[in-house]
Design an enzyme around this catalytic site. Structure first.
Site, PDB file in Angstrom:
ATOM      1  N   LYS A 170       0.868  -1.191   0.000  1.00 35.62           N
ATOM      2  CA  LYS A 170       0.000   0.000   0.000  1.00 35.62           C
ATOM      3  C   LYS A 170       0.895   1.228   0.000  1.00 35.62           C
ATOM      4  O   LYS A 170       2.060   1.145   0.409  1.00 35.62           O
ATOM      5  CB  LYS A 170      -0.882   0.000   1.259  1.00 35.62           C
ATOM      6  CG  LYS A 170      -2.084   0.908   1.170  1.00 35.62           C
ATOM      7  CD  LYS A 170      -3.264   0.247   0.459  1.00 35.62           C
ATOM      8  CE  LYS A 170      -4.355   1.237   0.175  1.00 35.62           C
ATOM      9  NZ  LYS A 170      -5.569   0.579  -0.372  1.00 35.62           N
ATOM     10  N   ASP A 180      -6.835   4.515  -4.727  1.00 34.02           N
ATOM     11  CA  ASP A 180      -7.555   4.407  -3.449  1.00 34.02           C
ATOM     12  C   ASP A 180      -8.154   5.800  -3.242  1.00 34.02           C
ATOM     13  O   ASP A 180      -8.333   6.547  -4.220  1.00 34.02           O
ATOM     14  CB  ASP A 180      -6.595   4.008  -2.314  1.00 34.02           C
ATOM     15  CG  ASP A 180      -7.328   3.632  -1.022  1.00 34.02           C
ATOM     16  OD1 ASP A 180      -7.911   2.548  -0.958  1.00 34.02           O
ATOM     17  OD2 ASP A 180      -7.343   4.451  -0.068  1.00 34.02           O
TER      18      ASP A 180
HETATM   19  P1  NDP Z   1     -12.757   8.102  -3.153  1.00 32.71           P
HETATM   20  O1  NDP Z   1     -11.663   9.061  -2.943  1.00 32.71           O
HETATM   21  O2  NDP Z   1     -13.261   7.867  -4.531  1.00 32.71           O
HETATM   22  O3  NDP Z   1     -14.017   8.465  -2.229  1.00 32.71           O
HETATM   23  C1  NDP Z   1     -13.935   8.547  -0.843  1.00 32.71           C
HETATM   24  C2  NDP Z   1     -15.259   9.060  -0.311  1.00 32.71           C
HETATM   25  O4  NDP Z   1     -15.237   9.016   1.109  1.00 32.71           O
HETATM   26  C3  NDP Z   1     -15.544  10.485  -0.695  1.00 32.71           C
HETATM   27  O5  NDP Z   1     -16.943  10.662  -0.773  1.00 32.71           O
HETATM   28  C4  NDP Z   1     -14.954  11.263   0.485  1.00 32.71           C
HETATM   29  O6  NDP Z   1     -15.527  12.558   0.656  1.00 32.71           O
HETATM   30  C5  NDP Z   1     -15.320  10.358   1.634  1.00 32.71           C
HETATM   31  N1  NDP Z   1     -14.339  10.498   2.736  1.00 32.71           N
HETATM   32  C6  NDP Z   1     -13.002  10.335   2.662  1.00 32.71           C
HETATM   33  N2  NDP Z   1     -12.422  10.573   3.858  1.00 32.71           N
HETATM   34  C7  NDP Z   1     -13.430  10.899   4.682  1.00 32.71           C
HETATM   35  C8  NDP Z   1     -13.487  11.259   6.041  1.00 32.71           C
HETATM   36  N3  NDP Z   1     -12.371  11.325   6.797  1.00 32.71           N
HETATM   37  N4  NDP Z   1     -14.701  11.529   6.569  1.00 32.71           N
HETATM   38  C9  NDP Z   1     -15.829  11.442   5.808  1.00 32.71           C
HETATM   39  N5  NDP Z   1     -15.830  11.124   4.514  1.00 32.71           N
HETATM   40  C10 NDP Z   1     -14.654  10.845   3.960  1.00 32.71           C
HETATM   41  O7  NDP Z   1     -12.247   6.703  -2.504  1.00 32.71           O
HETATM   42  P2  NDP Z   1     -12.786   5.242  -2.756  1.00 32.71           P
HETATM   43  O8  NDP Z   1     -14.243   5.258  -2.980  1.00 32.71           O
HETATM   44  O9  NDP Z   1     -11.899   4.599  -3.753  1.00 32.71           O
HETATM   45  O10 NDP Z   1     -12.443   4.567  -1.348  1.00 32.71           O
HETATM   46  C11 NDP Z   1     -13.377   4.531  -0.257  1.00 32.71           C
HETATM   47  C12 NDP Z   1     -12.974   3.440   0.721  1.00 32.71           C
HETATM   48  O11 NDP Z   1     -12.951   2.169   0.043  1.00 32.71           O
HETATM   49  C13 NDP Z   1     -11.577   3.594   1.344  1.00 32.71           C
HETATM   50  O12 NDP Z   1     -11.591   3.072   2.646  1.00 32.71           O
HETATM   51  C14 NDP Z   1     -10.708   2.707   0.458  1.00 32.71           C
HETATM   52  O13 NDP Z   1      -9.545   2.277   1.113  1.00 32.71           O
HETATM   53  C15 NDP Z   1     -11.675   1.555   0.227  1.00 32.71           C
HETATM   54  N6  NDP Z   1     -11.366   0.714  -0.939  1.00 32.71           N
HETATM   55  C16 NDP Z   1     -11.270   1.258  -2.187  1.00 32.71           C
HETATM   56  C17 NDP Z   1     -11.000   0.444  -3.265  1.00 32.71           C
HETATM   57  C18 NDP Z   1     -10.989   0.955  -4.658  1.00 32.71           C
HETATM   58  O14 NDP Z   1     -10.905   0.136  -5.583  1.00 32.71           O
HETATM   59  N7  NDP Z   1     -11.094   2.248  -4.899  1.00 32.71           N
HETATM   60  C19 NDP Z   1     -10.715  -0.994  -3.084  1.00 32.71           C
HETATM   61  C20 NDP Z   1     -10.947  -1.480  -1.744  1.00 32.71           C
HETATM   62  C21 NDP Z   1     -11.224  -0.626  -0.717  1.00 32.71           C
HETATM   63  P3  NDP Z   1     -14.936  13.849  -0.119  1.00 32.71           P
HETATM   64  O15 NDP Z   1     -15.529  13.807  -1.493  1.00 32.71           O
HETATM   65  O16 NDP Z   1     -15.398  15.003   0.698  1.00 32.71           O
HETATM   66  O17 NDP Z   1     -13.449  13.693  -0.105  1.00 32.71           O
END
Ligand code: NDP
Length: 450
Positions: A125, A165
């Site tokens: 990671k 991510d």
């Molecule tokens: P994105 O950056 O596309 O989206 C993240 C979302 O979560 C956004 O809506 C963001 O809001 C919100 N967010 C992030 N940090 C916070 C916080 N501290 N408090 C509240 N809301 C928050 O990321 P992903 O969708 O790719 O990832 C989301 C989760 O899924 C993570 O935990 C990641 O590790 C996990 N994951 C992702 C994978 C992938 O293929 N992408 C694979 C496996 C797991 P804002 O728009 O305001 O930033």
């Protein structure tokens, strides 16, 4: 003191102030206690001690120039945690909260998640404490180029293959790949999540969200239940949340909430997904703008919600899908979900549920799908991208989607069977941790003391 407790205490001394890492380690080690009793060889060969120490940790300076000509500096990380099963594989996160402990917890989780997919990939990671919010396209490009100027010497299609991510989507992967190609003078499958124009796989973008819903479907099939007509709470509005909502609608369920780091939208008649995509994917805006189109929706700003965790979990629903970030669902949130009759919690994010909340779910007997298993569809499809790159072939959407469905079903069956074998039939945390750990540990034994 038990061996597990002693190991965790030692870890706290040797890796100070990495709380999320301890949390991820405790979750795994406590689950695998029955396995350690059954297979004393793991302890004799110091498998846990070796597993807790990343094979390699790279920390580097990322200097870049902003649009005002000012030099900015961020911290860059790549943890190559374990390569017993294959090249290191895991995403890059760009978010101001990123530090060595966060990257370490994510890398540790990734080892077992990747093992569960049954595919030949090790765990890694990385990321940076860079905040992409409010940055211009040119700033994002300069940052990605600087980040890759160091990272490129550590990665390769048979060594370490990063992906996206939080904060790293197809635009960032494009800039990172462009710089890699320029420095290495090689066009190879060194990153996944690439554009379909130049080596990306169909379904990779959708895979994590779709996979989470396929996993939920497996859990429900086992209870003679289905997604049809189910009210679903979703947190987040990024890649995972959006594609989970898309698949839920396709399968007849109704997503009624989503959120971003500023607040939560609740829309009883169902989230307008096209609008969320427009606000978050096309305009890079804030979810609050949803109200301009839908006056009947509710918006709760994070500043107006005094508690830790997330107000999204206080609404009534059948299923909850945490898809934003770590520790976003607390013990109190878990209590509220159970009191409101929620029957399944299926994780899209990595470690979104605090340990106390997980314990509550397990005790209550509700269906709980841990992220390590339920969100593995993203990395699994990344491996399918690697396979297509290596063979110079392209598979169509339906073919990749079918493979993803099969992989999610196999992960579910593996975790469930293992939980049953160890006498805890409904505990998928124990099942997933033991099934993943056993594969990695056995491979390490076969490869000797390295
Ligand atoms: P994105 O950056 O596309 O989206 C993240 C979302 O979560 C956004 O809506 C963001 O809001 C919100 N967010 C992030 N940090 C916070 C916080 N501290 N408090 C509240 N809301 C928050 O990321 P992903 O969708 O790719 O990832 C989301 C989760 O899924 C993570 O935990 C990641 O590790 C996990 N994951 C992702 C994978 C992938 O293929 N992408 C694979 C496996 C797991 P804002 O728009 O305001 O930033």
């Amino acid at each position: 003191m038990s061996y597990i407790k002693e190991t965790i205490e030692k870890l706290k001394q040797t890796s100070p102030a990495q709380v999320e890492f301890y949390q991820a380690v405790e979750d795994v080690l406590e689950s695998i206690e029955p396995l350690l009793e059954e297979r004393p060889k793991y302890r004799e060969h110091s498998i846990i001690e070796r597993l807790l120490e990343p094979e390699r940790q790279i920390m580097f300076r990322v200097p870049w120039m902003d649009d005002d000509g000012k030099i900015q500096v961020n911290k860059g990380y790549r943890i190559e945690f374990n390569s017993a099963l294959g090249p290191y594989k895991g995403g890059l996160r760009f978010h101001p909260s990123v530090n060595a402990g966060i990257v370490k917890f994510l890398g540790f989780e990734q080892i077992f998640k990747n093992a569960l997919t049954g595919l030949p990939i090790g765990g890694g990671k990385g990321g940076a404490n860079f905040d992409p919010k409010g940055k211009s396209d040119a700033e994002i490009m300069r940052f990605c180029q600087s980040f890759m100027s160091e990272l490129y010497r550590h990665i390769g299609p048979h060594t370490d293959v990063p992906a996206g991510d939080i904060g790293v989507g197809s635009r960032e992967i494009g800039y990172l790949f462009g710089q890699y190609k320029r420095l290495a003078n090689r066009f190879d499958g060194v990153l996944t999540g690439k554009s379909e124009l130049w080596g990306g796989s169909q379904v990779r973008k959708e895979a994590t969200g779709y996979g989470v819903v396929y996993f939920a479907q497996c859990m429900m099939d086992d209870q003679d239940d289905s997604l049809d007509g189910k009210r679903c709470l979703i947190s987040g509005s990024g890649n995972v949340a959006i594609h989970a909502m898309e698949k839920l609608y396709e399968l007849g369920a109704k997503p009624i909430s989503c959120s971003d780091s500023s607040g939560t939208i609740y829309h009883d008649s169902g989230i307008d997904l096209d609008l969320v995509k427009r606000i978050k994917e096309e305009q890079g805006g804030r979810l609050k703008e949803y109200l301009e189109t839908h006056e009947d929706a509710e918006y709760t700003s994070k500043d107006d919600y005094p508690e830790e965790g997330h107000c999204v979990w206080r609404y009534e629903a059948d299923i909850a899908f945490p898809c934003a970030t770590q520790n976003e669902l607390t013990e109190k949130d878990a209590q509220a979900l159970l009191e409101n009759g929620c029957k399944y919690i299926v994780e899209g994010a990595n470690m979104p549920t605090t340990q106390a909340a997980v314990d509550l779910f397990i005790e209550s007997g509700v269906g709980y799908g841990p992220g390590k298993a339920s969100n593995a569809g993203g990395v699994a499809t990344s491996q399918l991208e690697m396979a297509q790159n290596a063979s110079m072939l392209r598979w169509d959407f339906e073919e990749v989607d079918e493979k993803l469905k099969d992989i999610m079903s196999n992960i579910y069956q593996d975790a469930k069977r293992t939980a049953e074998d160890f006498g805890h039939p409904s505990n998928l945390v124990l099942g997933a941790n033991i099934a993943g750990f056993r594969k990695v540990a056995d491979a390490m034994l076969e490869q000797g003391v390295v």
